[in-house]
Design an enzyme around this catalytic site. Structure first.
Site, mmCIF file in Angstrom:
data_model
loop_
_atom_site.group_PDB
_atom_site.id
_atom_site.type_symbol
_atom_site.label_atom_id
_atom_site.label_comp_id
_atom_site.label_asym_id
_atom_site.label_seq_id
_atom_site.Cartn_x
_atom_site.Cartn_y
_atom_site.Cartn_z
ATOM 1 N N GLN A 41 18.758 -38.203 78.863
ATOM 2 C CA GLN A 41 17.316 -37.958 78.799
ATOM 3 C C GLN A 41 16.737 -37.582 80.154
ATOM 4 O O GLN A 41 15.743 -36.854 80.229
ATOM 5 C CB GLN A 41 16.577 -39.190 78.256
ATOM 6 C CG GLN A 41 16.767 -39.425 76.772
ATOM 7 C CD GLN A 41 17.784 -40.513 76.523
ATOM 8 O OE1 GLN A 41 18.796 -40.596 77.219
ATOM 9 N NE2 GLN A 41 17.530 -41.361 75.539
ATOM 10 N N ASP A 77 10.494 -50.516 77.212
ATOM 11 C CA ASP A 77 10.402 -50.503 75.752
ATOM 12 C C ASP A 77 9.904 -51.831 75.201
ATOM 13 O O ASP A 77 9.384 -51.885 74.098
ATOM 14 C CB ASP A 77 11.760 -50.161 75.146
ATOM 15 C CG ASP A 77 12.090 -48.696 75.324
ATOM 16 O OD1 ASP A 77 11.832 -47.927 74.382
ATOM 17 O OD2 ASP A 77 12.568 -48.309 76.399
ATOM 18 N N ARG A 107 10.847 -40.045 70.545
ATOM 19 C CA ARG A 107 11.344 -41.230 71.245
ATOM 20 C C ARG A 107 10.339 -41.603 72.338
ATOM 21 O O ARG A 107 9.360 -40.909 72.568
ATOM 22 C CB ARG A 107 12.719 -40.961 71.874
ATOM 23 C CG ARG A 107 12.802 -39.627 72.580
ATOM 24 C CD ARG A 107 13.868 -39.557 73.633
ATOM 25 N NE ARG A 107 13.579 -40.415 74.756
ATOM 26 C CZ ARG A 107 12.705 -40.127 75.702
ATOM 27 N NH1 ARG A 107 12.002 -39.004 75.657
ATOM 28 N NH2 ARG A 107 12.506 -40.964 76.695
ATOM 29 N N GLY A 108 10.616 -42.723 73.006
ATOM 30 C CA GLY A 108 9.729 -43.208 74.048
ATOM 31 C C GLY A 108 8.750 -44.205 73.481
ATOM 32 O O GLY A 108 8.065 -43.928 72.492
ATOM 33 N N ASN A 142 14.522 -51.859 79.174
ATOM 34 C CA ASN A 142 14.343 -50.420 79.368
ATOM 35 C C ASN A 142 15.692 -49.749 79.155
ATOM 36 O O ASN A 142 16.722 -50.409 78.969
ATOM 37 C CB ASN A 142 13.788 -50.124 80.770
ATOM 38 C CG ASN A 142 13.312 -48.690 80.903
ATOM 39 O OD1 ASN A 142 12.563 -48.194 80.058
ATOM 40 N ND2 ASN A 142 13.742 -48.004 81.941
ATOM 41 N N LYS A 143 15.704 -48.427 79.181
ATOM 42 C CA LYS A 143 16.927 -47.672 78.950
ATOM 43 C C LYS A 143 18.067 -48.225 79.792
ATOM 44 O O LYS A 143 17.902 -48.496 80.978
ATOM 45 C CB LYS A 143 16.683 -46.192 79.283
ATOM 46 C CG LYS A 143 17.912 -45.319 79.161
ATOM 47 C CD LYS A 143 18.409 -45.221 77.735
ATOM 48 C CE LYS A 143 19.630 -44.322 77.636
ATOM 49 N NZ LYS A 143 20.176 -44.270 76.283
#
Length: 382
Positions: A212, A253, A64-65, A263-264
């Site tokens: 996370q 992202d 991920r990322g 983003n998250k």
């Protein structure tokens, strides 16, 4: 509340095992991933022999990322080519695995284009596979170099905004070496501040619903010897109110052409809090995360995750009475519906600066981002 103080001695890598690597054992090339779903309890690797295995690893967040997804996507195309699978099918499956993270599509297209061009030029599938692999390896190297430059630019910006050092930085989700070919994006800036003796504390949001921050960022901070404190996402407001945050550093992202940042989920509320409390909100991401084809935040497709990630918590790897190891423990009534977007979008007016390997953009405007991308393309071509 977990509280970790910095220690002296040699600085360790956030993890001794690389997040991703290409290997060529006798039985054939493979892509080896550090399974991030098993951290921090254990460091276990996954071996992908084809694109479908990698797609599954992306879906489950074993890898991920945003930057690392781009690298993984490129290697996935190369893996299909080297092993003789349908490269077009592999590229399509990989590109659609995580819709919000633009780096994944960028990496897939880069290796796919290299494969297609070599095949058209030579007609030799082996040479085409070699070209795809070379493109993936080059992207991997470039990301590591970009990470180092982002850390340098970010530290300079922090010192300009917050002269005197002693930075207390709040971060969200995970942005270290687990998401990058190097030492990360936002975390790399905090790590640079730590190494320069200018990080007083790293505040780590646990980051619901998949934790996370608690599982991965705290893991990386601990291994790097950083002073860090873990907090629940909904405690951030009280932390700002107490005057304990000097800057917010997050990754991205996808960054739209107008500067909107996906983003998250949980990043947007931090930006609102930061603006109210006059605290810089800084986004750190490589230029490949800027998507000039997406005009604004409303045009960003936000991935919806399964509801059970909210209604259940994952059991530890050690079996718990009444559950299977790795299974879900219900925390809500059976049949509860859950709203579970993987990302939220922060408008550009709430972003103090976007830091890339080509420098920082502040204020964040469409013209400034377009100029940055044009400059980046000129550097790449030269």
């Amino acid at each position: 509340m977990a509280d970790q103080y910095a220690h002296s001695g040699d600085t360790k890598r956030p993890t001794e095992i690389p997040a991703l690597r290409w290997e060529e054992p006798p039985e054939g090339p493979v892509l080896v991933l550090l399974d991030q779903t098993r951290l921090p309890a254990e460091e276990v690797e996954l071996v992908c022999t084809d694109a479908p295995a990698l797609v599954e690893a992306i879906h489950t967040l074993a890898v991920r990322g945003a930057p690392l997804l781009g690298i993984a996507g490129a290697y996935g195309v190369a893996l299909a080519a080297v092993r003789g699978f349908d490269v077009d099918d592999a590229a399509a499956a990989l590109q659609g695995a995580r819709p919000t993270a633009v780096n994944l599509a960028v990496g897939v297209r880069r290796a796919h284009s290299a494969h297609h061009a070599a095949l058209a030029r030579t007609g030799d599938p082996r040479q085409a596979a070699g070209a795809a692999l070379a493109a993936a390896r080059q992207l991997h190297r470039e990301d590591a170099e970009a990470s180092a430059r982002m850390a340098q630019h970010g530290l300079v910006l922090l010192d300009e905004l917050l002269p005197g050092g002693g930075h207390r930085i709040l971060t969200h989700c995970n942005t270290g070496s687990l998401v990058s070919g190097g030492e990360g994006t936002a975390f790399a800036v905090a790590l640079a501040a730590h190494r320069a003796g200018r990080l007083r504390r790293l505040w780590v949001d646990e980051t619901r619903p998949l934790l996370q921050g608690a599982r991965l960022t705290a893991y990386e901070a601990a291994r790097s010897g950083m002073a860090y404190t873990l907090l629940t996402d909904n405690a951030a407001g009280s932390l700002f109110a107490a005057g304990e945050v000097d800057a917010v550093l997050v990754g991205a992202d996808r960054i739209a052409a107008d500067g909107s940042v996906a983003n998250k989920v949980g990043s947007y509320p931090l930006a609102v809090l930061a603006r109210y409390h006059h605290v810089p909100f800084i986004v750190v991401a490589p230029v490949t995360t800027v998507d000039l084809q997406t005009p604004d935040g409303a045009s960003i497709e936000v991935e919806q995750r399964p509801g059970h990630e909210v209604t259940e918590v994952t059991a530890p790897q050690v079996p718990v009475a009444g559950t299977e190891a790795g299974g879900g423990i219900p925390v809500a009534p059976l049949g509860t519906q859950a709203y579970n977007p993987a990302f939220d979008v922060t408008p550009p007016e709430l972003v103090t600066a976007i830091v890339t390997e080509e420098g920082a953009v502040s204020p964040v405007t469409a013209d400034a981002l377009a100029e940055l991308c044009a400059r980046s393309r000129q550097v790449t071509i030269s």
